[in-house]
Design an enzyme around this catalytic site. Structure first.
Site, PDB file in Angstrom:
ATOM      1  N   SER A  28       0.837  -1.185   0.000  1.00 50.22           N
ATOM      2  CA  SER A  28       0.000   0.000   0.000  1.00 50.22           C
ATOM      3  C   SER A  28       0.881   1.247   0.000  1.00 50.22           C
ATOM      4  O   SER A  28       1.606   1.482  -0.973  1.00 50.22           O
ATOM      5  CB  SER A  28      -0.956  -0.037   1.196  1.00 50.22           C
ATOM      6  OG  SER A  28      -1.957   0.940   1.081  1.00 50.22           O
ATOM      7  N   HIS A  64      -8.621  -4.314  -1.201  1.00 45.85           N
ATOM      8  CA  HIS A  64      -7.299  -3.805  -0.847  1.00 45.85           C
ATOM      9  C   HIS A  64      -6.486  -4.823  -0.058  1.00 45.85           C
ATOM     10  O   HIS A  64      -5.257  -4.807  -0.101  1.00 45.85           O
ATOM     11  CB  HIS A  64      -7.437  -2.509  -0.047  1.00 45.85           C
ATOM     12  CG  HIS A  64      -6.139  -1.799   0.176  1.00 45.85           C
ATOM     13  ND1 HIS A  64      -5.320  -1.402  -0.862  1.00 45.85           N
ATOM     14  CD2 HIS A  64      -5.500  -1.414   1.317  1.00 45.85           C
ATOM     15  CE1 HIS A  64      -4.245  -0.806  -0.373  1.00 45.85           C
ATOM     16  NE2 HIS A  64      -4.328  -0.804   0.941  1.00 45.85           N
TER      17      HIS A  64
END
Length: 705
Positions: free
Chosen positions: A561, A676
């Site tokens: 991320s 995610h």
């Protein structure tokens, strides 16, 4: 190598200048940002196939995948509490037979006795089969103090967008005619039994530029949502606006929070009639808990209380009764961390405040007892040099449920009462022989002289340099604390264990940008100071080399991320030092990140690339714009999800396209579900860990040239 390919005719690529681009108008790979585009997915399928064709043939792949699946599906894992609901506890259980999970409930007495008697409320796998949906569990919000009605959030495929449905605990079924919201990035919470706070996608003008709700409405039961009454709104440029409530004894305190930026909040106390009174908290303070009529917040900058200046990192309390009456409450400090400490977690039980503190990255549990303007602190007797996390606290009585683990010690769940000794509820079994390894905490010196801690795991009695995997994050105040090796590094399952079991070294680096030492540690890597985070990572790698623990070129940098910015930048800056890059669900193109999905919400962290003064410093480290055609760059492995609606898959796709055009080695694995967090079940998590292990061996380990 797997992706050392000829120039692909389909890309029609002409090499870009090596200097960072000042605009994104000439980017030849914008078409890869079309998430479900036929051409883009065809390219993804090709890259996936190329990667799997090589790595699944490595001899360690089937062994690593089977071992990872066994660890992830182990039925001896701890059933951690999702919530303590009066005298009951809920848990989501996942194993080989229930990959999407069983949401279940048991009595608190049976749970604390270590023999919970579970009743299944929702079988997520069966629900998906019945409804023809790939449901991923995203949690439940149950209305205290009865905890009979719950708002259940389910995601189709793992996106951040949820479907919300009302569920009845007693009957174990969804409420016919109950509250229901269609798929959206909604903010939903209980106002009372028959009313909800709701912020959702209502079409044009209802969302912020970041894609989150801009309006908060009160929606009454058995009415059409079109009749819901608006009580708050934010600006288009805000991050989001939301409503929420907290039960404090028998009092329900209600709030609305407007977030103008990622790091600022304007919180108001909501009265029974829906009108609001602003709280006097500093905009950059973090709302932590409510206890005994006081709101507790953590400071992120010095604050003048009227009797003195409280420093960043301290916990302060304000009287909510005073706010409700319209007077200006005098805040007071309830906890002040030392120079080496940082407050990481705060939770309230019936009459105590529980604080998890990091002290040189080692966990401590503090119990705070309210008093007349001064709260007393007591450090609880917990294992030293461990990672401690508050799993839950009891709403009735004063017990904290806490997990304790280290890199070599599996997690143990404790019930920590305010009075009496902590009791072990459950422990995970050892998954490996810890006596074969050593763990040390070391400190590297960064470019500006800052001491940067890191944890090093090596085989016992190993001599000389070893191939080394370094994992870090370095952003958003998120501290990286050492976890049991079966869970390291984040979202790569037992990769850390596989790596050290093969005779290599694993490092967890506590670089700036995180919250390991409180607000200052984060602020030192914000915006124009971002290079400090990269310098810290380089310093850790250089320290390993200087001390003959690692060798340049046999070091892998791992990040996920925000960590994608990190590993992309360090690879560009020091290709001599790193031989491999693991980049998960990554941010990479910082010229366009604010235009992609939730990217606009992070401009307070990185800067706004559309502002020339910001882009002037961002372009110095933006990974995508600084990629080089040098054949000696580290070989990257990108893993991500097509359905990630937080960090756009276009980041990794476009980086892969550049590598391909440059004729460089890269590996790529884009999973179609998972959001995610990438993996939607243990099968995919195990596969990813095995692919990454084969990749590391090929690039910097036993199979490297």
């Amino acid at each position: 190598m797997v992706a050392r390919l000829a120039l692909a005719a389909a890309l029609c690529f002409t090499a870009a200048p090596l200097a960072a681009q000042d605009t994104d108008t000439d980017d030849p790979y914008v078409w890869l940002e079309e998430i479900q585009g036929e051409r883009a997915l065809a390219k993804v399928d090709q890259w996936n196939a190329d990667t799997e064709a090589v790595l699944t043939e490595q001899p360690e792949y089937p062994l690593a995948k089977a071992w990872a699946k066994q660890i992830l599906d182990d039925t001896r894992q701890i059933a951690l509490p999702d919530a303590i609901q009066g005298d009951m506890v809920t848990n989501l259980w996942r194993d080989a037979d229930n990959p999407r999970g069983l949401w279940r409930i048991a009595s608190l007495d049976s749970y604390t006795a270590g023999a919970p008697e579970w009743r299944v409320l929702i079988d997520v796998d069966q629900l998906g089969r019945d409804e023809g949906q790939s449901w991923i569990w995203h949690g439940a919000n149950c209305l205290a103090p009865e905890y009979r009605r719950c708002l259940v959030s389910l995601s189709p495929g793992g996106t951040d967008a949820d479907v919300v449905r009302e569920f009845d605990i007693e009957s174990g079924s969804f409420v016919e005619g109950g509250f229901t919201l269609p798929e959206a990035k909604s903010n939903v919470a209980w106002f009372d039994e028959d009313t909800l706070f709701v912020g959702t996608d209502e079409g044009a003008g209802s969302l912020t530029e970041s894609g989150y709700p801009r309006l908060v409405k009160l929606w009454d039961r058995a009415t059409d949502f079109s009749t819901a009454r608006q009580i708050a709104e934010g600006e288009q440029a805000d991050i989001s606006v939301s409503g929420f409530s907290v039960l404090d004894g028998e009092t329900r305190w209600r709030f609305v929070n407007r977030s103008p930026s990622f790091w600022t909040n304007e919180i108001s106390l909501v009265k029974d009639d829906g009108s609001a009174v602003p709280l006097p908290l500093p905009e950059d303070a973090e709302f932590e808990a409510v206890l005994g009529g006081f709101v507790i917040a953590k400071l992120n900058s010095p604050f003048e209380t009227g009797t003195g200046t409280e420093q960043a990192g301290a916990l302060l309390a304000w009287s909510l009764e005073d706010v409700m009456r319209g007077s200006d409450p005098a805040p007071f400090a309830v906890f002040r961390p030392s120079e080496t400490q940082a407050v990481e977690e705060v939770a309230a039980s019936e009459s105590k405040l529980w604080v998890k503190v990091l002290d040189d990255v080692s966990g401590k549990l503090i119990e705070l007892t309210p008093g007349n303007g001064e709260w007393t602190a007591r450090e609880m007797d917990m294992p030293a040099n461990s990672t401690i996390q508050i799993a839950e606290t009891s709403g009735t009585g004063d017990t904290a449920f806490v997990t304790v683990e280290s890199m070599l010690s599996p997690p143990t769940l404790y019930a920590v009462p305010s009075e009496g000794d902590a009791a072990v509820i459950a422990s995970e079994p050892a998954q490996f022989d810890a006596s074969k390894f050593t763990v040390e905490q070391k400190f590297a010196t960064s470019k500006d002289g800052t001491k940067v801690p890191y944890y090093l795991v090596r085989p016992k009695d190993a001599e000389g340099p070893l191939p080394t995997l370094i994992h870090a994050y370095g952003g958003f105040r998120a501290a990286q604390t050492p976890k049991y090796l079966t869970a390291e590094p984040y979202r790569s399952g037992p990769l850390g264990l596989f790596w050290v079991e093969s005779g290599n070294a694993y490092v967890l680096a506590n670089i700036r940008g995180g919250g390991e030492y409180g607000p200052r540690w984060h602020e030192d890597a914000l915006r124009e100071k971002r290079q400090n985070s990269f310098d810290d990572f380089h310093a850790v790698a250089d320290d390993l080399v200087t001390n003959r623990l690692a060798t340049p070129g046999r070091i892998a940098a791992s990040g996920r991320s925000n960590g994608g910015v990190l590993v992309g930048a360090v690879a560009n800056q020091r290709p001599d030092l790193y031989g491999a890059i693991i980049s998960g669900s990554p941010l990479i193109d910082m010229r366009r990140y604010n235009k992609l999905l939730a990217g606009a919400s992070w401009m307070a962290e990185y800067g706004n690339p559309d502002v020339p003064e910001d882009w002037a410093f961002m372009k110095e480290w933006s990974p995508y714009q600084n990629m080089s055609d040098d054949p000696g760059v580290p070989a990257a492995f990108y893993y991500l999800s097509t359905l990630d609606d937080r960090v756009h898959p276009g980041h990794a796709r476009k980086a892969a396209a550049k590598h391909e055009a440059f004729g460089q080695t890269f590996y790529y694995h884009e999973y179609r579900e998972g959001g995610h967090s990438v993996g939607s079940d243990h099968e995919e998590d195990a596969k990813r860990a095995a692919l990454l292990m084969a990749y590391l061996n090929r690039e910097i380990g036993k199979d490297a040239d």
